[in-house]
Scaffold this active site. Structure first.
Site, PDB file in Angstrom:
ATOM      1  N   ASP A 217      57.340  20.095 -15.569  1.00 56.60           N
ATOM      2  CA  ASP A 217      56.802  19.373 -16.717  1.00 56.60           C
ATOM      3  C   ASP A 217      55.635  20.250 -17.148  1.00 56.60           C
ATOM      4  OD1 ASP A 217      55.223  17.889 -18.444  1.00 56.60           O
ATOM      5  OD2 ASP A 217      55.871  16.003 -17.589  1.00 56.60           O
ATOM      6  N   HIS A 218      55.787  20.979 -18.238  1.00 57.64           N
ATOM      7  CA  HIS A 218      54.803  22.037 -18.500  1.00 57.64           C
ATOM      8  C   HIS A 218      53.399  21.477 -18.766  1.00 57.64           C
ATOM      9  CE1 HIS A 218      55.539  21.318 -22.819  1.00 57.64           C
ATOM     10  NE2 HIS A 218      54.428  21.963 -23.047  1.00 57.64           N
TER      11      HIS A 218
ATOM     12  N   HIS B 254      55.884  13.970 -20.467  1.00 54.85           N
ATOM     13  CA  HIS B 254      54.494  14.390 -20.651  1.00 54.85           C
ATOM     14  C   HIS B 254      53.492  13.223 -20.729  1.00 54.85           C
ATOM     15  CE1 HIS B 254      56.589  18.014 -21.295  1.00 54.85           C
ATOM     16  NE2 HIS B 254      56.779  17.925 -22.593  1.00 54.85           N
TER      17      HIS B 254
HETATM   18  C1  BG6 Z   1      58.282  19.920 -25.287  1.00 54.61           C
HETATM   19  C2  BG6 Z   1      59.076  19.144 -26.292  1.00 54.61           C
HETATM   20  O1  BG6 Z   1      58.530  19.461 -23.987  1.00 54.61           O
HETATM   21  O2  BG6 Z   1      56.902  19.775 -25.574  1.00 54.61           O
HETATM   22  C3  BG6 Z   1      58.759  19.601 -27.706  1.00 54.61           C
HETATM   23  O3  BG6 Z   1      60.466  19.325 -26.046  1.00 54.61           O
HETATM   24  C4  BG6 Z   1      57.274  19.550 -27.958  1.00 54.61           C
HETATM   25  O4  BG6 Z   1      59.447  18.821 -28.678  1.00 54.61           O
HETATM   26  C5  BG6 Z   1      56.525  20.262 -26.850  1.00 54.61           C
HETATM   27  O5  BG6 Z   1      57.037  20.200 -29.196  1.00 54.61           O
HETATM   28  C6  BG6 Z   1      55.036  20.067 -26.980  1.00 54.61           C
HETATM   29  O6  BG6 Z   1      54.381  20.901 -26.066  1.00 54.61           O
HETATM   30  P1  BG6 Z   1      52.919  21.441 -26.344  1.00 54.61           P
HETATM   31  O7  BG6 Z   1      52.591  22.229 -25.122  1.00 54.61           O
HETATM   32  O8  BG6 Z   1      52.987  22.258 -27.599  1.00 54.61           O
HETATM   33  O9  BG6 Z   1      52.072  20.223 -26.516  1.00 54.61           O
END
Ligand code: BG6
Length: 507
Positions: free
Chosen positions: A182-183, A245
């Site tokens: 989960d980045h 997230h």
């Molecule tokens: C991803 C989603 O996990 O997270 C995307 O699939 C979204 O739709 C993105 O744009 C948002 O990540 P960040 O790091 O730009 O907030």
């Protein structure tokens, strides 16, 4: 800083966007900071036939466009020489023997000690298939070196498919070999949540239902679905952002202090929060959850398409591009405290932040002035952009009487002398290489998060009468999402700059 043991990183889906934009630039950033082992290689795997050199050339462009560290020509050349490519059809079990030969040959050449990390950056349909064939070829066996699997999101499509995926991975690999990404957990500012809470004596004593009135989490984006319409149409904001997230952010806000900073302790506390989420009954979904979809409009003089006009999207689509919801965490710390979360595409600005609204003072001594409107201290934890912390409190307006006004006390990461914020992927890849799963999701947590969103998915599927509210692209979503918030409160309408609130900005 600890350097990982020698190994080969195998990337399945090497000709895809994620590899180009995130994975290779992040590994390059590790390399340019001397954080990779001497004996190291990357083997890209894809269906498209490419020579090693063609793969290197393509990845060089990715590094130029997306790496964060300085792009020294010599360093880049040395790094690109560590990249290799092998094309095969990963759906075909009988093609894995050839792949294994190639991998072992490279392992011999680079002397990487049979340590392999397999990164699944493929379409999700391949997540159960590739590990199965790797295992059939003995590439899950750790007797002669570590074998790890990194699995990208989405981890499942609903509770049942997440369970099935966990089950199928655990047939071939042990939990300690599986790293679910989960980045958001890789973001420096998300990790800072733990530090803010657990290294400051002033916040934690107040961090409970006695002193916190409600918690608000926003993750907004000012772009649409771009060229991902095909994927997004089958996903929607609830699956794409909330299940992973946003529930993760809520868990980090709500969790108990872990006994130790390690994978087991932290993940045990996260899962306890997810298991304490009060289920939203199918028949009450409309009361607690608002879904919306952006409609065409003009933003800053530019015409914006409606979601239904995007490529790969059904012109009659009912997929949500916005979700706002209210929920409760049924445990001692949080009983009765509402949590509000919202996320959406094509909102006015790109912001992720957590707002802790503290209880107002028990008696309004200065009730004859603006304090009556304010009443609450707020702590804003800004995840991105203009990363930092903001505390809002009341101050006496100089002069006669006791007039109170809201003032800000703010800290911005940009004020630190070392302002290099590693990307989420850089941090997570390094941890995966070090064998540290603290910032990866555990199987039970992923399933608990799916269990919570399951009734919402079910209600939306089975009850088409639940409205999908339209909102013009470039606005803060359907007006009705304001009604979710109890009392006279509203959402905070944030700006690009952490402290620049109170103005109507961005439009
Ligand atoms: C991803 C989603 O996990 O997270 C995307 O699939 C979204 O739709 C993105 O744009 C948002 O990540 P960040 O790091 O730009 O907030």
């Amino acid at each position: 800083m600890r350097i990982p043991d020698k190994h080969i990183l195998v990337i399945f889906g090497a000709s895809g966007d994620l590899t180009y934009r995130k994975l290779i630039p992040s590994v390059y950033d590790l390399y340019s900071q001397n954080l990779l082992p001497e004996q190291f290689g990357i083997l890209g795997v894809g269906r498209t036939a490419l020579s090693h050199d063609a793969f290197r050339e393509k990845m060089e462009d990715g590094i130029d466009d997306f790496a964060l560290t300085t792009k020294d020509k010599e360093k880049k050349k040395a790094f690109l020489n560590k990249l290799y490519y092998y094309a095969f059809n990963t759906k075909e079990g009988n093609e894995y023997a050839g792949f294994k030969n190639e991998l072992l040959e490279l392992n011999h050449q680079l002397n990487t000690g049979n340590n392999f990390i397999f990164y699944l950056a493929t379409p999700p349909s391949m997540y159960p298939i590739i590990p199965k064939y790797l295992a059939k070829n003995g590439l899950n066996d750790e007797t002669d070196g570590f074998k790890r699997l990194i699995v990208e999101k989405p981890f499942g499509y609903d509770l049942e498919s997440a369970r099935e995926l966990n089950h199928s991975l655990l047939k071939e690999f042990n939990e300690h070999q599986i790293y679910r990404i989960d980045h958001y957990l890789g973001k420096e500012t998300v990790q800072n949540l733990l530090v803010t809470r657990f290294s400051n004596g002033i916040f934690e004593p107040l961090w409970n239902r006695n002193f916190i009135h409600h918690v608000e989490i926003t993750s907004s984006e000012d772009i649409g679905v771009g060229n991902r319409g095909g994927y997004y149409e089958g996903s929607g904001a609830l699956r794409d952002m909330v299940q992973n997230h946003l529930l993760l952010l809520a868990s980090l806000v709500a969790m108990e202090p872990p006994a130790l900073i390690n994978a087991d302790s932290i993940r045990n506390e996260i899962v306890k929060v997810l298991q304490s989420l009060r289920p939203i009954p199918v028949e009450k979904v409309e009361e607690f959850v608002i879904r919306g979809q952006y409609t065409a409009s003009e933003v800053k003089g530019k015409k914006r398409n409606a979601y239904r006009e995007e490529e790969g999207v059904n012109p009659k689509s009912r997929t949500e591009t916005f979700v706002a919801m209210k929920f409760f965490i049924d445990n001692w710390r949080w009983a009765g405290v509402p949590f509000y979360i919202r996320t959406g595409k094509m909102l006015p600005t790109r912001v992720t932040e957590i707002v802790i609204h503290f209880q107002s003072t028990p008696h309004h001594l200065f009730a004859n002035d603006k304090a009556i409107q304010r009443q609450q201290n707020q702590l804003v934890i800004r995840i991105q952009p203009d990363e930092g912390l903001l505390l809002k409190f009341g101050m006496k307006v100089p002069g006669a009487g006791f007039n109170v006004q809201d003032v800000n006390m703010d800290f911005h990461y940009s004020e630190l002398s070392n302002t290099y914020l590693p990307s989420a992927y850089e941090r997570l890849l390094l941890d995966g290489m070090l064998g540290d799963a603290t910032l990866y999701s555990r199987g039970d947590a992923v399933e608990s998060a799916w269990a919570f969103v399951e009734p919402i998915l079910k209600a939306w599927k089975e009850r088409p009468c639940i409205k999908v509210h339209g909102y013009p692209a470039g606005t803060w979503g359907p007006d009705i999402s304001d009604d979710l918030i109890e009392g006279a409160q509203t959402w905070r309408y944030p700006c690009k700059n952490l402290a620049g609130d109170g103005d109507y900005c961005e439009l």
